[in-house]
Design a protein around this motif. Structure first.
Motif, PDB file in Angstrom:
ATOM      1  N   THR A  50       0.828  -1.217   0.000  1.00 24.75           N
ATOM      2  CA  THR A  50       0.000   0.000   0.000  1.00 24.75           C
ATOM      3  C   THR A  50       0.859   1.261   0.000  1.00 24.75           C
ATOM      4  OG1 THR A  50      -0.166  -0.163   2.409  1.00 24.75           O
ATOM      5  CG2 THR A  50      -1.944  -1.144   1.112  1.00 24.75           C
ATOM      6  N   ASP A  51       2.011   1.218   0.682  1.00 22.73           N
ATOM      7  CA  ASP A  51       2.886   2.392   0.670  1.00 22.73           C
ATOM      8  C   ASP A  51       3.487   2.619  -0.710  1.00 22.73           C
ATOM      9  OD1 ASP A  51       4.316   2.347   4.061  1.00 22.73           O
ATOM     10  OD2 ASP A  51       2.335   2.912   3.291  1.00 22.73           O
ATOM     11  N   THR A  52       3.843   1.538  -1.385  1.00 20.61           N
ATOM     12  CA  THR A  52       4.364   1.698  -2.747  1.00 20.61           C
ATOM     13  C   THR A  52       3.306   2.301  -3.661  1.00 20.61           C
ATOM     14  OG1 THR A  52       5.841  -0.201  -2.448  1.00 20.61           O
ATOM     15  CG2 THR A  52       5.383   0.481  -4.700  1.00 20.61           C
ATOM     16  N   ALA A  53       2.054   1.814  -3.526  1.00 19.69           N
ATOM     17  CA  ALA A  53       0.968   2.401  -4.308  1.00 19.69           C
ATOM     18  C   ALA A  53       0.787   3.876  -3.964  1.00 19.69           C
ATOM     19  CB  ALA A  53      -0.333   1.619  -4.046  1.00 19.69           C
ATOM     20  N   TRP A  54       0.930   4.215  -2.684  1.00 24.49           N
ATOM     21  CA  TRP A  54       0.802   5.606  -2.264  1.00 24.49           C
ATOM     22  C   TRP A  54       1.909   6.464  -2.886  1.00 24.49           C
ATOM     23  CZ3 TRP A  54       1.047   7.304   3.617  1.00 24.49           C
ATOM     24  CH2 TRP A  54       0.683   8.650   3.709  1.00 24.49           C
ATOM     25  N   ASP A  55       3.140   5.967  -2.844  1.00 24.79           N
ATOM     26  CA  ASP A  55       4.251   6.713  -3.435  1.00 24.79           C
ATOM     27  C   ASP A  55       4.033   6.973  -4.918  1.00 24.79           C
ATOM     28  OD1 ASP A  55       6.732   4.919  -1.442  1.00 24.79           O
ATOM     29  OD2 ASP A  55       5.422   6.615  -0.943  1.00 24.79           O
ATOM     30  N   LEU A  56       3.348   6.052  -5.571  1.00 24.53           N
ATOM     31  CA  LEU A  56       3.126   6.159  -7.022  1.00 24.53           C
ATOM     32  C   LEU A  56       1.820   6.856  -7.367  1.00 24.53           C
ATOM     33  CD1 LEU A  56       4.393   2.606  -8.040  1.00 24.53           C
ATOM     34  CD2 LEU A  56       5.565   4.790  -8.407  1.00 24.53           C
ATOM     35  N   GLY A  57       1.150   7.440  -6.358  1.00 24.71           N
ATOM     36  CA  GLY A  57      -0.019   8.262  -6.649  1.00 24.71           C
ATOM     37  C   GLY A  57      -1.350   7.690  -6.241  1.00 24.71           C
ATOM     38  N   ILE A  58      -1.383   6.578  -5.503  1.00 25.13           N
ATOM     39  CA  ILE A  58      -2.649   5.985  -5.068  1.00 25.13           C
ATOM     40  C   ILE A  58      -2.674   6.046  -3.541  1.00 25.13           C
ATOM     41  CG2 ILE A  58      -4.152   3.963  -5.154  1.00 25.13           C
ATOM     42  CD1 ILE A  58      -2.596   3.022  -7.593  1.00 25.13           C
ATOM     43  N   PRO A  59      -3.229   7.108  -2.973  1.00 26.89           N
ATOM     44  CA  PRO A  59      -3.218   7.238  -1.515  1.00 26.89           C
ATOM     45  C   PRO A  59      -4.097   6.171  -0.859  1.00 26.89           C
ATOM     46  CG  PRO A  59      -4.572   8.954  -2.496  1.00 26.89           C
ATOM     47  CD  PRO A  59      -3.898   8.254  -3.627  1.00 26.89           C
ATOM     48  N   PRO A  60      -3.724   5.676   0.313  1.00 23.02           N
ATOM     49  CA  PRO A  60      -4.513   4.622   0.978  1.00 23.02           C
ATOM     50  C   PRO A  60      -5.795   5.181   1.577  1.00 23.02           C
ATOM     51  CG  PRO A  60      -2.698   5.338   2.367  1.00 23.02           C
ATOM     52  CD  PRO A  60      -2.534   6.057   1.080  1.00 23.02           C
ATOM     53  N   GLN A  61      -6.777   4.300   1.702  1.00 23.47           N
ATOM     54  CA  GLN A  61      -8.028   4.618   2.386  1.00 23.47           C
ATOM     55  C   GLN A  61      -8.211   3.580   3.489  1.00 23.47           C
ATOM     56  OE1 GLN A  61     -11.319   4.988  -0.333  1.00 23.47           O
ATOM     57  NE2 GLN A  61     -10.413   6.741  -1.412  1.00 23.47           N
ATOM     58  N   GLU A  62      -7.917   4.013   4.714  1.00 22.91           N
ATOM     59  CA  GLU A  62      -7.861   3.095   5.833  1.00 22.91           C
ATOM     60  C   GLU A  62      -9.212   2.468   6.158  1.00 22.91           C
ATOM     61  OE1 GLU A  62      -5.071   2.256   6.951  1.00 22.91           O
ATOM     62  OE2 GLU A  62      -3.785   3.839   6.122  1.00 22.91           O
ATOM     63  N   SER A  63     -10.292   3.099   5.700  1.00 20.13           N
ATOM     64  CA  SER A  63     -11.617   2.576   6.045  1.00 20.13           C
ATOM     65  C   SER A  63     -12.019   1.371   5.195  1.00 20.13           C
ATOM     66  CB  SER A  63     -12.669   3.681   5.874  1.00 20.13           C
ATOM     67  OG  SER A  63     -12.691   4.142   4.535  1.00 20.13           O
ATOM     68  N   GLN A  64     -11.321   1.112   4.120  1.00 20.62           N
ATOM     69  CA  GLN A  64     -11.684   0.009   3.231  1.00 20.62           C
ATOM     70  C   GLN A  64     -11.135  -1.320   3.770  1.00 20.62           C
ATOM     71  OE1 GLN A  64     -10.258   1.115  -0.672  1.00 20.62           O
ATOM     72  NE2 GLN A  64     -12.215   2.028  -1.236  1.00 20.62           N
ATOM     73  N   THR A  65     -11.815  -2.387   3.434  1.00 22.05           N
ATOM     74  CA  THR A  65     -11.324  -3.727   3.757  1.00 22.05           C
ATOM     75  C   THR A  65     -10.164  -4.067   2.835  1.00 22.05           C
ATOM     76  OG1 THR A  65     -12.812  -4.788   2.187  1.00 22.05           O
ATOM     77  CG2 THR A  65     -13.655  -4.408   4.428  1.00 22.05           C
ATOM     78  N   PRO A  66      -9.325  -5.017   3.192  1.00 25.04           N
ATOM     79  CA  PRO A  66      -8.203  -5.384   2.310  1.00 25.04           C
ATOM     80  C   PRO A  66      -8.662  -5.760   0.913  1.00 25.04           C
ATOM     81  CG  PRO A  66      -7.869  -6.309   4.476  1.00 25.04           C
ATOM     82  CD  PRO A  66      -9.242  -5.718   4.493  1.00 25.04           C
ATOM     83  N   ARG A  67      -9.824  -6.462   0.806  1.00 26.68           N
ATOM     84  CA  ARG A  67     -10.304  -6.873  -0.513  1.00 26.68           C
ATOM     85  C   ARG A  67     -10.653  -5.669  -1.367  1.00 26.68           C
ATOM     86  NH1 ARG A  67     -14.394 -11.764  -0.484  1.00 26.68           N
ATOM     87  NH2 ARG A  67     -12.580 -12.510   0.658  1.00 26.68           N
ATOM     88  N   LYS A  68     -11.392  -4.701  -0.796  1.00 25.44           N
ATOM     89  CA  LYS A  68     -11.751  -3.506  -1.562  1.00 25.44           C
ATOM     90  C   LYS A  68     -10.521  -2.648  -1.857  1.00 25.44           C
ATOM     91  CE  LYS A  68     -16.550  -3.088  -0.065  1.00 25.44           C
ATOM     92  NZ  LYS A  68     -17.561  -2.208   0.577  1.00 25.44           N
ATOM     93  N   ALA A  69      -9.611  -2.581  -0.892  1.00 22.89           N
ATOM     94  CA  ALA A  69      -8.388  -1.826  -1.138  1.00 22.89           C
ATOM     95  C   ALA A  69      -7.582  -2.432  -2.285  1.00 22.89           C
ATOM     96  CB  ALA A  69      -7.547  -1.775   0.141  1.00 22.89           C
ATOM     97  N   ALA A  70      -7.538  -3.776  -2.346  1.00 26.13           N
ATOM     98  CA  ALA A  70      -6.822  -4.442  -3.439  1.00 26.13           C
ATOM     99  C   ALA A  70      -7.472  -4.136  -4.778  1.00 26.13           C
ATOM    100  CB  ALA A  70      -6.768  -5.936  -3.182  1.00 26.13           C
ATOM    101  N   ALA A  71      -8.819  -4.193  -4.808  1.00 29.59           N
ATOM    102  CA  ALA A  71      -9.515  -3.889  -6.066  1.00 29.59           C
ATOM    103  C   ALA A  71      -9.247  -2.448  -6.505  1.00 29.59           C
ATOM    104  CB  ALA A  71     -11.019  -4.140  -5.880  1.00 29.59           C
ATOM    105  N   ARG A  72      -9.180  -1.533  -5.536  1.00 30.50           N
ATOM    106  CA  ARG A  72      -8.921  -0.133  -5.865  1.00 30.50           C
ATOM    107  C   ARG A  72      -7.503   0.053  -6.416  1.00 30.50           C
ATOM    108  NH1 ARG A  72      -6.931   4.069  -2.635  1.00 30.50           N
ATOM    109  NH2 ARG A  72      -7.573   6.166  -3.321  1.00 30.50           N
ATOM    110  N   ILE A  73      -6.533  -0.641  -5.817  1.00 28.89           N
ATOM    111  CA  ILE A  73      -5.157  -0.548  -6.309  1.00 28.89           C
ATOM    112  C   ILE A  73      -5.055  -1.104  -7.725  1.00 28.89           C
ATOM    113  CG2 ILE A  73      -2.822  -1.461  -5.970  1.00 28.89           C
ATOM    114  CD1 ILE A  73      -3.304  -1.292  -2.963  1.00 28.89           C
ATOM    115  N   VAL A  74      -5.724  -2.218  -7.980  1.00 28.98           N
ATOM    116  CA  VAL A  74      -5.683  -2.821  -9.321  1.00 28.98           C
ATOM    117  C   VAL A  74      -6.309  -1.871 -10.339  1.00 28.98           C
ATOM    118  CG1 VAL A  74      -6.571  -4.701 -10.731  1.00 28.98           C
ATOM    119  CG2 VAL A  74      -5.618  -5.186  -8.461  1.00 28.98           C
ATOM    120  N   ARG A  75      -7.429  -1.253  -9.948  1.00 23.79           N
ATOM    121  CA  ARG A  75      -8.145  -0.380 -10.893  1.00 23.79           C
ATOM    122  C   ARG A  75      -7.365   0.901 -11.171  1.00 23.79           C
ATOM    123  NH1 ARG A  75     -11.928   0.549  -7.983  1.00 23.79           N
ATOM    124  NH2 ARG A  75     -11.663   2.742  -7.437  1.00 23.79           N
TER     125      ARG A  75
END
Length: 796
Positions: A674-699
């Motif tokens: 998640t930090d690597t995704a954040w560094d590359l422009g995808i800020p984390p959303q702590e309220s999401q479940t890991p599954r939804k967070a993964a789908a968001r990173i992929v998208r």
């Protein structure tokens, strides 16, 4: 580019466009490029701090700190630690430059030379301060309208100092920058403004092609506002014609022979000229006169004494007479005179409003807009005209009265006597009392004037010192008579005031003493030749020069009497610096007493050239301190990258293989992803479940199927360790994280990858961790305080 980043760029551009109003004040205008670069760095730090994000006060503090470091690097790097970190010496250097800039502003006419570091610091530092205010208001606090106030202040200062006629152009440039900033703030605010000017609101079903209407509306607003600002003042007589009329930088009005010259004091920079480190050439003079000792170049006469200072009166000016000038007032036909011709070339940096000329001039050939002031027989520039790079020819009279003619001069006209003997009531009585004591026994005004000159130049024990302040107030002359230290301003002011107290018409002239003869026959006049001297009026001769300043200029021949015991020295050679006069004999200090010479207490000119002995160089701990400081300066910018590399190595390293290690190992790998995704422009959303967070990173990361599957596998492992009764270790997660992060990096551009490496956004976690630790410590301290107080009370 995001909306806030676009707003930051517009704030930078608006500040720079408003700063263009300062361009006419300094020449050349290359300082604006330096200001633009430093302003861009300041804005970039603000953008990075907001992107992290930092709190607003921290963002402003970061920009202010970087601004200070930039100014230190540019203007005080020699006095700073490692050339960047300011210390006491750096702050002192900056303070000295600011003071120097203030002095240079008073010294130079517009445009001032850019070679002054003080003026450069004031310009660049002022632009950076205004830029910080504009960025804070418009970008950090998202309120672009109040940001116009510092922009207006910057333009107003420039317009108030400028003497040119293009102020309206710089107003247009600054206004365009401000309107651009307003447009960038958002469409909503412009739309609310625009309903008055932009027509009716669009229907809900309007086509998308009309989305740029607010931009067109903003342009209409800008044109309307600028039209009001430019046209309305034309209808208001009290505003002197509005912005379209050129600034009246000249003297007088119109093109005829009328007008006036205001009382501007030219003495504000005379002491600074005498104290310059480098005696720069101001004028190059060629003359057919054989007597160079009398080659004084007079700029202006000061005849209005208000008790505080001398200044030129407000005089009527006319067109420069064609041919021969009128005969100087008071000059009779029986006084011997010869006409001399002098060619003068002014340096291209020397911008003086008055034209330096020998006195009295009988004719001038000069190009440009010049006006003639008949009383002082001076020429003053009209509408911004000055002496910069000017070449001109002056015909002047070398008046040669005798002592007998001056002693036999009749009483001056009553009107002239009344005007030039006027003294304020605030003048201390000691001035006139000293004048009567010094001139006791004199039979006429001429002998009184000679006694005054001898008192200051020879008999009175006065010392020439350019470091003494000019002084102000009614007590300045009395203080000079008591301390007996000063330079030409003090001597000329005091003698003129004392002469007036005796009923002798007197005034003060300002200009240049005779310069230094050159091998080619010319005379070089430098800054240190700047001088002031009194002029005394004698009927039948006119205004006559006296020289009360010791070691300066030349003593007029008509003041050298034949009486026994006269202490007046022989006529001196042209004034020049001691260091420019070669001598075969050993030189000695004029202020070194014989007793000091016996004790070897006198300084010599060659002392500075002797090598410094003693000491064995810097100590080892000083070198170590400098090395550590330099290392710290290098590591501070790289600290986020170094922290991120260490965190990545720890998370991807071995965490054990037992059941107890499953949770920490899996969560560390998920945080790395998640930090690597954040560094590359995808800020984390702590309220999401890991599954939804993964789908968001992929998208958002536009991952390929292989990398997407790796992200989902890591997310499944996280849910397993979080919710399973007995978490177990999942094999291959480290490789999945590496595969996923490689896919994220491949989907972005090179600039994003470089920013993620050198300025990772996830490094803000360090700040959060420190803040959380500090909060915990405060809570523990607060929890233990009541127990401590209770124990103390029980013991008491």
């Amino acid at each position: 580019m995001s909306g806030r980043a676009r707003l930051a760029v517009c704030a930078w551009a608006a500040t720079l466009m408003a700063s263009c109003a300062l361009l006419p004040l300094v020449e050349p205008a290359t300082w604006i490029l330096q200001a633009a670069v430093l302003l861009a760095v300041q804005s970039g730090v603000g953008a990075a701090a907001r992107r992290v994000p930092l709190a607003r006060p921290l963002t402003i503090a970061a920009q202010a700190l970087v601004t200070l470091l930039l100014l230190t690097l540019v203007f005080a790097r020699r006095e700073a630690f490692a050339g960047l970190i300011p210390g006491p010496q750096a702050f002192q250097r900056i303070a000295d430059l600011l003071q120097q800039g203030g002095d240079d502003i008073a010294r130079y006419a517009i445009p001032a030379p850019l070679e002054s570091d003080g003026i450069r610091l004031m310009l660049v530092g002022g632009v950076l301060v205004i830029g910080l205010l504009v960025d804070t208001l418009a970008v950090t606090f998202r309120s672009a309208a109040p940001a116009g106030l510092p922009l207006l202040a910057l333009y107003s200062v420039a317009a108030g100092l400028s003497e040119g006629g293009a102020d309206w152009l710089w107003f247009l440039v600054a206004a365009v920058g401000y309107l651009t900033l307003l447009l960038a703030e958002g469409r909503d605010r412009l739309s609310q403004w625009g309903r008055v000017f932009g027509g009716s609101a669009r229907a809900p079903g309007a086509e998308q092609g009309r989305a740029l209407a607010p931009v067109r509306t903003g342009r209409r607003i800008g044109a309307f506002a600028l039209g009001i600002a430019l046209v309305v003042p034309l209808a208001l007589p009290a505003m002197d014609g509005g912005l379209l009329e050129g600034a009246r930088g000249g003297v007088g009005s119109g093109t005829g022979g009328g007008g006036t010259i205001s009382a501007v004091n030219p003495l504000v920079s005379l002491r600074d000229s005498l104290n310059v480190d480098e005696d720069r050439q101001v004028l190059s003079v060629q003359t057919d006169s054989e007597d160079l000792s009398n080659l004084y170049l007079r700029i202006v006469s000061l005849d209005d004494f208000d008790g505080t200072t001398w200044k030129p009166s407000k005089r009527h000016i006319t067109a420069v007479p064609d041919g021969t000038f009128p005969t100087p007032v008071g000059l009779g036909r029986d006084i011997e005179r010869t006409e001399t011709r002098t060619l003068v070339s002014a340096a291209d940096w020397y911008a003086q409003d008055w034209l330096p000329m020998p006195y009295p001039p009988s004719g001038v050939r000069v190009a440009g807009n010049w006006r003639y002031e008949p009383v002082g027989m001076t020429l003053v520039g009209d509408h911004g005209q000055n002496t910069r790079g000017l070449k001109y020819e002056v015909r002047s009279l070398n008046v040669q009265p005798t002592a007998e003619q001056l002693a036999a001069a009749p009483q001056p006209p009553a009107a002239l006597l009344r005007e030039y003997t006027r003294l304020p009531d605030s003048l201390p009585a000691v001035v006139s009392q000293t004048a009567r004591e010094v001139t006791a026994g004199a039979a006429n005004p001429y002998q009184q004037a000679v006694k005054l000159q001898e008192y200051f130049a020879v008999d009175g024990g006065f010392e020439y010192d350019t470091q003494v302040k000019v002084g102000s107030g009614s007590e300045a002359i009395a203080r000079f008579l008591k301390d007996k230290e000063g330079f030409c301003v003090h001597f000329s002011f005091a003698m003129a005031a004392m002469a007036r107290s005796l009923g002798i018409p007197a005034r003060v002239a300002v200009g240049f003493a005779p310069g230094s003869p050159q091998a080619d026959g010319s005379v070089s006049v430098g800054l240190r030749d700047a001088h002031a001297w009194p002029e005394v009026y004698f009927e039948g001769v006119g205004w006559t020069r006296f020289e009360p300043t010791p070691t300066r200029g030349s003593t007029p021949s008509y003041t050298i009497t034949d009486r026994p015991g006269s202490s007046v020295p022989e006529s001196a050679l042209p004034s020049r610096n001691a260091e420019t006069e070669p001598s075969a004999a050993p030189s000695s200090s004029d202020t070194c007493s014989p007793q000091d010479k016996k004790l070897d207490a006198c300084s010599t000119e060659t002392a500075a050239a002797l090598p410094v002995t003693g000491g064995d160089g810097p100590k080892w701990y000083a070198l170590l301190a400098w090395a550590l400081a330099g290392l710290a300066v290098l590591l501070i910018p790289l600290a986020p990258m170094l922290w991120r590399l260490r965190a990545r190595a720890l998370r991807l390293g071995s965490h054990g293989r037992g059941a107890a290690d499953a949770g920490p190992h899996t969560l560390a790998l998920w945080q790395e992803l998640t930090d690597t995704a954040w560094d590359l422009g995808i800020p984390p959303q702590e309220s999401q479940t890991p599954r939804k967070a993964a789908a968001r990173i992929v998208r958002l990361g536009r991952l390929e199927p292989t990398a997407a599957q790796a992200v989902h596998r890591v997310a499944d492992a996280v849910e397993q360790v979080l919710y399973a009764p007995h978490p177990r270790m999942t094999a291959g997660l480290t490789e999945d994280v590496r595969l996923a992060t490689a896919g994220l990096r491949a989907a972005v551009g090179r600039g994003t990858r470089l920013r993620a490496r050198f300025a990772p956004r996830s490094a803000i976690r360090v700040t959060w961790a420190v803040s959380a630790r500090w909060t915990t410590l405060k809570r523990r301290a607060a929890a233990t305080r009541p127990v401590w107080r209770k124990t103390s009370d029980q013991q008491g």
